[in-house]
Design an enzyme around this catalytic site. Structure first.
Site, PDB file in Angstrom:
ATOM      1  N   HIS A  69       0.841  -1.194   0.000  1.00 46.28           N
ATOM      2  CA  HIS A  69       0.000   0.000   0.000  1.00 46.28           C
ATOM      3  C   HIS A  69       0.877   1.246   0.000  1.00 46.28           C
ATOM      4  O   HIS A  69       2.091   1.170   0.143  1.00 46.28           O
ATOM      5  CB  HIS A  69      -0.852   0.067   1.275  1.00 46.28           C
ATOM      6  N   GLU A 151       2.631  -0.784   4.365  1.00 44.49           N
ATOM      7  CA  GLU A 151       2.418   0.572   3.884  1.00 44.49           C
ATOM      8  C   GLU A 151       3.760   1.223   3.571  1.00 44.49           C
ATOM      9  O   GLU A 151       4.697   1.166   4.383  1.00 44.49           O
ATOM     10  CB  GLU A 151       1.710   1.424   4.951  1.00 44.49           C
TER      11      GLU A 151
END
Length: 225
Positions: A69, A151
């Site tokens: 992400h 992330e």
């Protein structure tokens, strides 16, 4: 997970990053050395900021997917501890208009890799982090059940840093060693499991270069993306 905007504030806010502080410590200006290995679901040699936003995986679930992400908070701004505070339900929503838009959301990822390569872990890998939302991979829904989420601090259209790619490749090899069902063809972006809803890590992410770095340590040259 993607909370991004345009590039207009990037240069200005990169300058702010050096003055920003994390929840527990001053940000490092160099990449975090990742000591190989995972202990009780925690990656060795990285910062731990425990998030309450997780639950148990379904019984007998095999961890077999890695999802990449991006995130920046506020959108287009780097540095500081807003992401850590967001993932631990401690974000002061009065600090920025965008924070009002995400007030009440309870989300997390397993790992965050910052622009300088610093790594923060929020949820142990054997637990179910809340990173993917509505998602499907090869007809199997609810990817949070069987995936690990990482992330990258960044945006869809802003190049990621060499520190981030190097650390991400090292971590990927550690995860593949610990969880053999995560093969190269089971490493995807959020955009691939939530098409039309999510766009990260976006066009700026160099899949070819990333897979090449991972393959340097694994010998597996297969591709899915």
């Amino acid at each position: 997970m993607v909370y991004t905007s345009t590039k207009s504030h990037v240069a200005k806010n990169m300058a702010k990053a050096d003055r920003s502080k994390s929840i527990d410590q001053v940000q490092s200006n160099v990449s975090t050395p990742v000591r190989e290995g995972i202990t009780d679901g925690w990656l060795n040699g990285v910062t731990r900021v425990a998030s309450p936003n997780f639950n148990q995986r379904p019984a007998d679930t095999e961890i077999n997917l890695l999802v990449i992400h991006n995130i920046s908070l506020p959108p287009g701004e780097y540095g500081g501890d807003h992401i850590e505070r967001f993932f631990t339900n401690q974000l002061d929503h009065s600090l920025h208009p965008f924070f009002k838009e995400i007030e009440g959301l309870k989300v997390s990822s397993h790992l965050l890799i910052k622009r300088n390569g610093e790594v923060v872990q929020f949820v142990p890998f054997n637990q179910r982090a809340w990173h993917a939302g509505l998602s499907v991979f090869q007809t199997v829904e609810n990817c949070n059940d069987f995936s690990i989420g990482i992330e990258l601090e960044g945006e869809d259209d802003v190049p990621y840093t060499s520190h981030q790619y190097s650390v991400l490749a090292d971590i990927t090899r550690s995860l593949m060693a610990e969880y053999p069902a995560i093969s190269m063809d089971r490493i995807v972006g959020h955009q691939h499991i939530s098409p039309g809803r999510k766009t990260d890590p976006g066009a700026a992410f160099d899949w070819t270069g990333y897979f090449a770095q991972v393959s340097d340590g694994t010998g597996d040259d297969s591709r899915v993306v």
